[in-house]
Design an enzyme around this catalytic site. Structure first.
Site, PDB file in Angstrom:
ATOM      1  N   ARG A 153      23.571 -25.427  -9.680  1.00 16.70           N
ATOM      2  CA  ARG A 153      22.219 -24.880  -9.840  1.00 16.70           C
ATOM      3  C   ARG A 153      22.033 -24.414 -11.282  1.00 16.70           C
ATOM      4  NH1 ARG A 153      19.409 -23.001  -5.445  1.00 16.70           N
ATOM      5  NH2 ARG A 153      17.740 -22.781  -6.981  1.00 16.70           N
ATOM      6  N   CYS A 170      23.079 -26.120   0.876  1.00 13.35           N
ATOM      7  CA  CYS A 170      22.496 -25.405  -0.279  1.00 13.35           C
ATOM      8  C   CYS A 170      22.930 -23.949  -0.321  1.00 13.35           C
ATOM      9  CB  CYS A 170      20.977 -25.526  -0.249  1.00 13.35           C
ATOM     10  SG  CYS A 170      20.210 -24.701   1.164  1.00 13.35           S
ATOM     11  N   ASP A 206      21.681 -27.487   6.641  1.00  6.61           N
ATOM     12  CA  ASP A 206      21.109 -26.238   6.126  1.00  6.61           C
ATOM     13  C   ASP A 206      20.857 -25.322   7.320  1.00  6.61           C
ATOM     14  OD1 ASP A 206      19.948 -24.315   4.481  1.00  6.61           O
ATOM     15  OD2 ASP A 206      18.044 -25.385   4.247  1.00  6.61           O
ATOM     16  N   ARG A 215       9.330 -18.325  -6.412  1.00  4.62           N
ATOM     17  CA  ARG A 215       9.797 -18.600  -5.048  1.00  4.62           C
ATOM     18  C   ARG A 215       8.765 -18.003  -4.096  1.00  4.62           C
ATOM     19  NH1 ARG A 215      15.654 -17.990  -2.293  1.00  4.62           N
ATOM     20  NH2 ARG A 215      15.749 -19.961  -3.408  1.00  4.62           N
ATOM     21  N   GLN A 263      17.069 -27.239  -6.013  1.00  5.86           N
ATOM     22  CA  GLN A 263      18.277 -27.464  -5.212  1.00  5.86           C
ATOM     23  C   GLN A 263      18.670 -28.929  -5.244  1.00  5.86           C
ATOM     24  OE1 GLN A 263      20.116 -25.039  -3.456  1.00  5.86           O
ATOM     25  NE2 GLN A 263      21.529 -26.756  -3.504  1.00  5.86           N
ATOM     26  N   HIS A 299      12.287 -27.668  -2.136  1.00  7.29           N
ATOM     27  CA  HIS A 299      13.252 -26.919  -2.947  1.00  7.29           C
ATOM     28  C   HIS A 299      13.803 -27.886  -4.014  1.00  7.29           C
ATOM     29  CE1 HIS A 299      15.748 -23.794  -4.204  1.00  7.29           C
ATOM     30  NE2 HIS A 299      16.539 -23.614  -3.159  1.00  7.29           N
TER      31      HIS A 299
HETATM   32  N1   CP Z   1      20.248 -22.258  -2.330  1.00 14.50           N
HETATM   33  C1   CP Z   1      19.464 -21.260  -2.728  1.00 14.50           C
HETATM   34  O1   CP Z   1      18.339 -21.454  -3.211  1.00 14.50           O
HETATM   35  O2   CP Z   1      20.015 -20.023  -2.591  1.00 14.50           O
HETATM   36  P1   CP Z   1      19.291 -18.618  -2.791  1.00 14.50           P
HETATM   37  O3   CP Z   1      18.345 -18.432  -1.634  1.00 14.50           O
HETATM   38  O4   CP Z   1      20.400 -17.620  -2.789  1.00 14.50           O
HETATM   39  O5   CP Z   1      18.547 -18.644  -4.099  1.00 14.50           O
HETATM   40  N1  NVA Z   2      15.990 -23.712   4.025  1.00 15.95           N
HETATM   41  C1  NVA Z   2      16.435 -22.454   3.481  1.00 15.95           C
HETATM   42  C2  NVA Z   2      16.963 -22.632   2.103  1.00 15.95           C
HETATM   43  C3  NVA Z   2      17.464 -21.380   1.445  1.00 15.95           C
HETATM   44  C4  NVA Z   2      17.913 -21.621   0.034  1.00 15.95           C
HETATM   45  C5  NVA Z   2      15.287 -21.461   3.490  1.00 15.95           C
HETATM   46  O1  NVA Z   2      14.162 -21.855   3.145  1.00 15.95           O
HETATM   47  O2  NVA Z   2      15.491 -20.304   3.852  1.00 15.95           O
END
Ligand code: CP
Ligand code: NVA
Length: 317
Positions: free
Chosen positions: A302, A274, A232, A114, A144, A141
């Protein structure tokens, strides 16, 4: 982890099965991963297919779902997971993603990253001899989306031919939705403030692939008759700098997913997010906790969808 002789031999070794972007894969390959995830959810994956395999899970940004669902999923498949914060790694103080990839390829069997900079995961994948999985970047993502597709199909059947509406920021999740629309043949209507629209280059790519992508600044127009409404956060992790947040809140307030907006969708529309949600901002409690919301099924999926990705990436099914 590959045998030293394999690594040195170079040519002839199959390329690692990276999962970086949905657009990198054809529809049949993505469908195979989804099917594997569904089989895992139904308890139809035999034995411990990841026995003897170790996956490094590297986080440059916070996470609840990605972190826990990957770790639990890997364990349930019989493998081991090592959770790493880039802050505790030399990656966090300047060791290159390329060198990190070269080193980790000699210890573990796959890497999930990540990051807030997609260039880093691309560099990592270019130099890894093991699969690299995208656990969120500033522009995508895909894990997701695999969970979201699984969730839609569980509740409403095949997604092909359906209308999905996005309201809010044209962020990383929205951009993966655009890629998904190109591969899974659904209509995607995105309502965003013009300033926060998804990149034109990506929309052009999707349209060239035959995707039906409709862009508007009007959330009511996007949602009209849709079978699924998605939103989101207004401030993604890669946007958490300075006071740009204030103008984002002002721009995005009209895009809130609330009962009045949802009323315009199909009567049996489902609501996805998400998570994490900022209740009272991009989504109201009434909608998030209402009968059309499937956000916690989505979070659960997930776990299952990523098992499909892992089984495919590691060639274990
Ligand atoms: N939706 C998602 O990726 O959540 P987290 O940021 O908690 O991993
Ligand atoms: N769009 C959000 C998604 C988190 C899972 C972010 O990038 O923070």
């Amino acid at each position: 982890m590959s045998l030293a002789s394999d690594r040195v031999a170079g040519g002839g070794r199959p390329a690692p099965r990276h999962f970086l972007e949905l657009m990198d894969h054809d529809a049949a390959t993505l469908r195979r991963m989804l099917d594997l995830g569904v089989q895992a959810k139904r308890g139809q994956v035999e034995g411990k297919p990841l026995a003897g395999k170790t996956v490094a899970l590297i986080f440059e940004k916070p996470s609840t779902r990605t972190r826990v669902s990957f770790e639990v999923g890997i364990r349930q498949l019989g493998g081991d997971a090592i959770v790493l914060s880039s802050k505790d790694m030399q990656l966090g103080r300047g060791e290159t993603p390329a060198d990190t990839a070269r080193v980790l390829s000699r210890y573990v069997d796959a890497i999930m990253l990540r990051t807030d900079n997609v260039a880093k995961i691309r560099e990592l994948a270019e130099h890894a001899t093991i699969p690299v999985i995208n656990g969120l970047t500033d522009v995508s993502h895909p894990c997701q989306l695999m969970a979201d597709l699984m969730t839609f199909e569980e509740h409403r059947g095949p997604i092909a031919g359906q209308v999905v509406a996005w309201t809010g920021d044209g962020n990383n999740v929205a951009q993966s939705f655009i890629q998904a629309a190109a591969r899974f043949d659904f209509t995607l209507r995105l309502a965003t403030p013009p300033e926060l629209a998804p990149p034109a280059q990506l929309v052009d790519w999707a349209r060239r692939e035959g995707a039906r992508i409709e862009l508007t600044a009007d959330p009511h127009a996007a949602v009209a008759g849709a079978r699924c409404v998605v939103t989101d956060t207004w401030v993604s992790m890669s946007d958490e700098k300075g006071d740009a947040q204030i103008s984002r809140h002002n721009l995005l307030a009209p895009y809130q997913l609330n009962a009045a907006l949802l009323k315009g969708a199909a009567p049996d529309a489902i609501v996805m997010h998400c998570l994490p949600a900022h209740r009272g901002e991009e989504i109201t409690d009434e909608v998030m906790d209402g009968p059309q919301s499937v956000v916690f099924d989505e979070a659960e999926n997930r776990l299952h969808a990523q098992k499909g990705v892992l089984l495919w990436a590691l060639g274990a099914a």
